[in-house]
Motif scaffolding. Structure first.
Motif, PDB file in Angstrom:
ATOM      1  N   LEU A  55      55.663  17.332   6.840  1.00 65.70           N
ATOM      2  CA  LEU A  55      55.022  16.086   7.259  1.00 65.70           C
ATOM      3  C   LEU A  55      54.797  15.266   5.992  1.00 65.70           C
ATOM      4  O   LEU A  55      54.078  15.712   5.087  1.00 65.70           O
ATOM      5  CB  LEU A  55      53.690  16.355   7.972  1.00 65.70           C
ATOM      6  CG  LEU A  55      53.740  17.240   9.222  1.00 65.70           C
ATOM      7  CD1 LEU A  55      52.342  17.423   9.805  1.00 65.70           C
ATOM      8  CD2 LEU A  55      54.679  16.661  10.275  1.00 65.70           C
ATOM      9  N   ASP A  56      55.376  14.099   5.916  1.00 68.99           N
ATOM     10  CA  ASP A  56      55.379  13.313   4.686  1.00 68.99           C
ATOM     11  C   ASP A  56      53.972  13.128   4.124  1.00 68.99           C
ATOM     12  O   ASP A  56      53.061  12.646   4.825  1.00 68.99           O
ATOM     13  CB  ASP A  56      56.002  11.937   4.943  1.00 68.99           C
ATOM     14  CG  ASP A  56      57.457  12.041   5.394  1.00 68.99           C
ATOM     15  OD1 ASP A  56      57.989  13.168   5.400  1.00 68.99           O
ATOM     16  OD2 ASP A  56      58.045  11.003   5.750  1.00 68.99           O
ATOM     17  N   ASP A  57      53.793  13.506   2.839  1.00 65.36           N
ATOM     18  CA  ASP A  57      52.535  13.354   2.101  1.00 65.36           C
ATOM     19  C   ASP A  57      51.373  14.139   2.705  1.00 65.36           C
ATOM     20  O   ASP A  57      50.224  13.945   2.313  1.00 65.36           O
ATOM     21  CB  ASP A  57      52.132  11.872   1.994  1.00 65.36           C
ATOM     22  CG  ASP A  57      53.098  11.077   1.142  1.00 65.36           C
ATOM     23  OD1 ASP A  57      53.672  11.653   0.205  1.00 65.36           O
ATOM     24  OD2 ASP A  57      53.288   9.876   1.425  1.00 65.36           O
ATOM     25  N   VAL A  58      51.665  15.032   3.651  1.00 61.58           N
ATOM     26  CA  VAL A  58      50.612  15.811   4.308  1.00 61.58           C
ATOM     27  C   VAL A  58      50.858  17.310   4.174  1.00 61.58           C
ATOM     28  O   VAL A  58      49.979  18.059   3.735  1.00 61.58           O
ATOM     29  CB  VAL A  58      50.491  15.430   5.803  1.00 61.58           C
ATOM     30  CG1 VAL A  58      49.587  16.415   6.557  1.00 61.58           C
ATOM     31  CG2 VAL A  58      49.959  14.013   5.943  1.00 61.58           C
ATOM     32  N   MET A  59      52.057  17.757   4.526  1.00 61.54           N
ATOM     33  CA  MET A  59      52.369  19.192   4.518  1.00 61.54           C
ATOM     34  C   MET A  59      53.662  19.435   3.766  1.00 61.54           C
ATOM     35  O   MET A  59      54.708  18.891   4.119  1.00 61.54           O
ATOM     36  CB  MET A  59      52.480  19.723   5.949  1.00 61.54           C
ATOM     37  CG  MET A  59      52.823  21.202   6.023  1.00 61.54           C
ATOM     38  SD  MET A  59      52.924  21.780   7.733  1.00 61.54           S
ATOM     39  CE  MET A  59      53.685  23.390   7.500  1.00 61.54           C
ATOM     40  N   ALA A  60      53.575  20.245   2.712  1.00 63.81           N
ATOM     41  CA  ALA A  60      54.733  20.536   1.880  1.00 63.81           C
ATOM     42  C   ALA A  60      55.714  21.449   2.609  1.00 63.81           C
ATOM     43  O   ALA A  60      55.335  22.208   3.506  1.00 63.81           O
ATOM     44  CB  ALA A  60      54.284  21.193   0.578  1.00 63.81           C
ATOM     45  N   ALA A  61      56.984  21.373   2.190  1.00 60.09           N
ATOM     46  CA  ALA A  61      58.010  22.262   2.743  1.00 60.09           C
ATOM     47  C   ALA A  61      58.025  23.547   1.928  1.00 60.09           C
ATOM     48  O   ALA A  61      58.981  23.851   1.220  1.00 60.09           O
ATOM     49  CB  ALA A  61      59.371  21.582   2.720  1.00 60.09           C
ATOM     50  N   GLY A  62      56.944  24.301   2.014  1.00 54.45           N
ATOM     51  CA  GLY A  62      56.809  25.549   1.281  1.00 54.45           C
ATOM     52  C   GLY A  62      55.987  26.527   2.087  1.00 54.45           C
ATOM     53  O   GLY A  62      56.021  26.524   3.319  1.00 54.45           O
ATOM     54  N   GLN A  63      55.226  27.336   1.395  1.00 53.50           N
ATOM     55  CA  GLN A  63      54.367  28.331   2.038  1.00 53.50           C
ATOM     56  C   GLN A  63      52.970  27.731   2.165  1.00 53.50           C
ATOM     57  O   GLN A  63      52.283  27.509   1.168  1.00 53.50           O
ATOM     58  CB  GLN A  63      54.337  29.595   1.186  1.00 53.50           C
ATOM     59  CG  GLN A  63      54.162  30.876   1.955  1.00 53.50           C
ATOM     60  CD  GLN A  63      54.433  32.080   1.075  1.00 53.50           C
ATOM     61  OE1 GLN A  63      53.859  32.216   0.003  1.00 53.50           O
ATOM     62  NE2 GLN A  63      55.309  32.964   1.518  1.00 53.50           N
ATOM     63  N   VAL A  64      52.552  27.459   3.393  1.00 51.59           N
ATOM     64  CA  VAL A  64      51.305  26.733   3.652  1.00 51.59           C
ATOM     65  C   VAL A  64      50.368  27.611   4.471  1.00 51.59           C
ATOM     66  O   VAL A  64      50.779  28.221   5.466  1.00 51.59           O
ATOM     67  CB  VAL A  64      51.588  25.414   4.408  1.00 51.59           C
ATOM     68  CG1 VAL A  64      50.280  24.689   4.722  1.00 51.59           C
ATOM     69  CG2 VAL A  64      52.508  24.524   3.584  1.00 51.59           C
ATOM     70  N   VAL A  65      49.107  27.671   4.047  1.00 57.55           N
ATOM     71  CA  VAL A  65      48.078  28.398   4.783  1.00 57.55           C
ATOM     72  C   VAL A  65      47.224  27.387   5.542  1.00 57.55           C
ATOM     73  O   VAL A  65      46.742  26.408   4.963  1.00 57.55           O
ATOM     74  CB  VAL A  65      47.186  29.223   3.826  1.00 57.55           C
ATOM     75  CG1 VAL A  65      45.986  29.804   4.574  1.00 57.55           C
ATOM     76  CG2 VAL A  65      47.996  30.340   3.183  1.00 57.55           C
TER      77      VAL A  65
END
Length: 391
Positions: A55-65
Motif C-alpha cells: 500500500l503506497d506510503d503505508v505498508m512496505a513490500a517486506g515482512q510486516v507485523v
C-alpha cells in the motif's frame, strides 16, 4: 612494530585489496573474495529506485507485523488490507495502491475472514459496481492455518510464482508483483518451541524471508494489558521490516492504525512517509443465514475501511477527543484538574492544559467561591460545553 615492518604490512594489505578487487571484477587469477568483501559499485549517476509498497506510503513490500489491542479488529483490518492490495476497492480510494497483487490469506478461521469480505463486497462492491464475487475468487485465496516450523517451508517459493500479477504502466513498462501472504495469526501459522526466545524468533523470521520471499503480513496478538507491542520476544518486531499497531480507545471506541512510533506504541517503519496513521471506519451488514437447525436467522457482520491521516491530523483529532472526554468527566463530577487527571488517566500537566483550553473556549467555567475560602474554584459545564457533548 618498526617503520619498515609497518611499511611491509601496509604494502601487503594493498596487494591483497588489489587482488580482491580483481576477483570482484572477474579476474580468474585473483583470489575469491570473502562474502563480506564482495564490493558493490557506488554509482551516483544511476536512477534511484523507490521502495516497493503493498500500500503506497503505508505498508512496505517486506515482512510486516500487524498487532494491536484485544478486540480492536486486527483480522477485520487484515481483510481490508487484502482487498486494497488486490484492487478490490473503489478506483478513487485514497489507499488504492499503484501495484495490484494477489493475496493468500492463511487464517485460523477462514469463514470469519470470508464473512468480512462478503460484507464489504455487498456494501462497497456489488452496490457500486466496482467488483464482484468472481473478482474475489480470482484475487484472494483462502487457506486454513496449519502451524509449521519455518525451516520446513523450502520449496514454497516456486509455487508462489504463478500467482504473480503483471502490472502495466502507460509508458509500456511492466512489473510483476508477487502475492501478499497474510498469516492470521502468527502463532497459528509459525510453530516455535518458545515464542519468548529471541534467538528462535529471529531464526523463524529469517527462514520466512528465505523460503517465502514475498510480501508477508504476520497478524500477532498483544501481551496482557495491551502494552503497545506484540506478544513474545522482542525479535518478532525488531527483525521485521515494519510494525503496524491498531489501537481501540476504550471510551470513544475510535480505532486508529499507527504507522509511526509514539510514546504509547512501538510501531516502526524503514521508510519516510507523510502518512503517520490511518483512521478506521466500520459498518455492519445484515445477512440471512441458516442456524444449526436449518432455520433462517439474521447474522450481523462488521467490516471496516481505512483513510489516511497526514502528519499533525492525528494529533489534532486526539486533542479533540481528549477535550470531549474532559467535558464528560466534569459532567460526571470531576470538578478540578486533578480530578480530570485521575478520570482520564493522563499526566497532571496535560490535564491542566485541557482544562485551560476548555475554559478559554467557553465549554467550562470556574464557579466562584466565598471570599477568603482556600478551596479552588470548582469546574462547571457551560451550555456551550453541553451542546458540544450532545453533538
Amino acid at each position: 612494530m618498526t617503520p619498515r615492518e609497518a611499511w611491509r604490512s601496509a604494502e601487503a594489505a594493498e596487494r591483497a585489496l588489489a587482488s580482491i578487487e580483481k576477483g570482484n571484477g572477474g579476474d580468474h587469477d585473483a583470489i575469491e573474495p570473502h562474502p563480506w568483501l564482495r564490493f558493490l559499485a557506488f554509482d551516483d549517476s544511476a536512477t534511484l529506485r523507490a521502495p516497493e509498497f503493498v500500500l503506497d506510503d503505508v505498508m512496505a513490500a517486506g515482512q510486516v507485523v500487524l498487532t494491536g489491542d484485544r478486540g480492536a479488529g486486527k483480522s477485520t483490518l487484515g481483510a481490508s488490507f487484502a482487498m486494497l492490495a488486490a484492487h478490490l476497492c473503489a478506483r478513487d480510494h485514497p489507499l488504492r495502491p499503484t501495484l495490484r497483487r494477489n493475496v493468500i490469506y492463511i487464517a485460523e478461521d477462514p469463514a470469519q475472514v470470508q464473512w468480512i469480505i462478503r460484507a464489504k463486497l455487498r456494501r462497497e462492491g456489488e452496490a457500486r459496481g466496482g467488483f464482484y464475487a468472481a473478482d474475489v475468487r480470482e484475487r484472494i485465496k483462502f487457506v486454513r492455518a496449519v502451524a509449521l516450523h519455518a525451516d520446513t517451508l523450502d520449496g514454497i517459493a516456486a509455487q508462489l510464482d504463478p500467482l504473480r500479477v503483471t502490472n502495466h504502466a502507460q509508458s509500456g513498462a511492466t512489473f510483476d508483483a508477487m502475492p501478499l501472504v497474510i498469516l492470521d495469526t502468527r502463532s497459528a501459522c509459525v510453530a516455535v518451541a518458545d515464542e519468548n526466545d529471541n534467538a528462535e524468533a529471529s531464526a523463524a523470521l529469517q527462514y520466512l524471508r528465505r523460503f517465502v520471499p514475498v510480501p508477508t503480513m504476520l497478524i500477532s496478538h498483544p501481551p496482557k494489558g495491551n502494552k503497545g507491542t506484540t506478544r513474545g520476544a522482542g525479535a518478532w518486531e525488531a527483525d521485521a521490516h515494519q510494525v503496524i499497531y491498531l489501537s481501540l480507545d476504550p471510551e470513544t471506541r475510535v480505532r486508529t492504525v499507527h504507522l509511526a512510533a509514539d510514546r504509547d506504541r512501538e510501531a516502526k517503519r524503514r521508510f519516510e512517509s507523510a502518512i503517520d496513521s490511518l483512521l478506521v471506519s466500520s459498518d455492519v451488514v445484515t445477512f440471512e443465514a441458516l442456524d444449526p437447525l436449518g432455520q433462517t436467522v439474521e447474522t450481523r457482520v462488521r467490516y471496516c475501511d481505512v483513510t489516511p491521516e497526514r502528519s499533525g491530523e492525528k494529533d489534532a483529532r486526539q486533542t479533540d477527543e481528549q477535550i470531549t472526554r474532559t467535558l464528560r468527566a466534569v459532567q460526571q463530577g470531576a470538578l478540578s484538574a486533578s480530578a480530570v487527571q485521575e478520570a482520564l488517566g493522563i499526566k497532571r500537566q496535560k490535564a491542566q492544559e485541557l482544562v485551560r483550553l476548555c475554559v478559554e473556549s467557553g465549554w467550562l467555567e470556574r464557579v466562584a467561591v466565598p471570599s477568603g475560602s482556600r478551596k479552588a474554584e470548582p469546574l462547571k459545564l457551560t451550555l456551550s460545553g453541553a451542546r458540544r457533548l450532545a453533538a
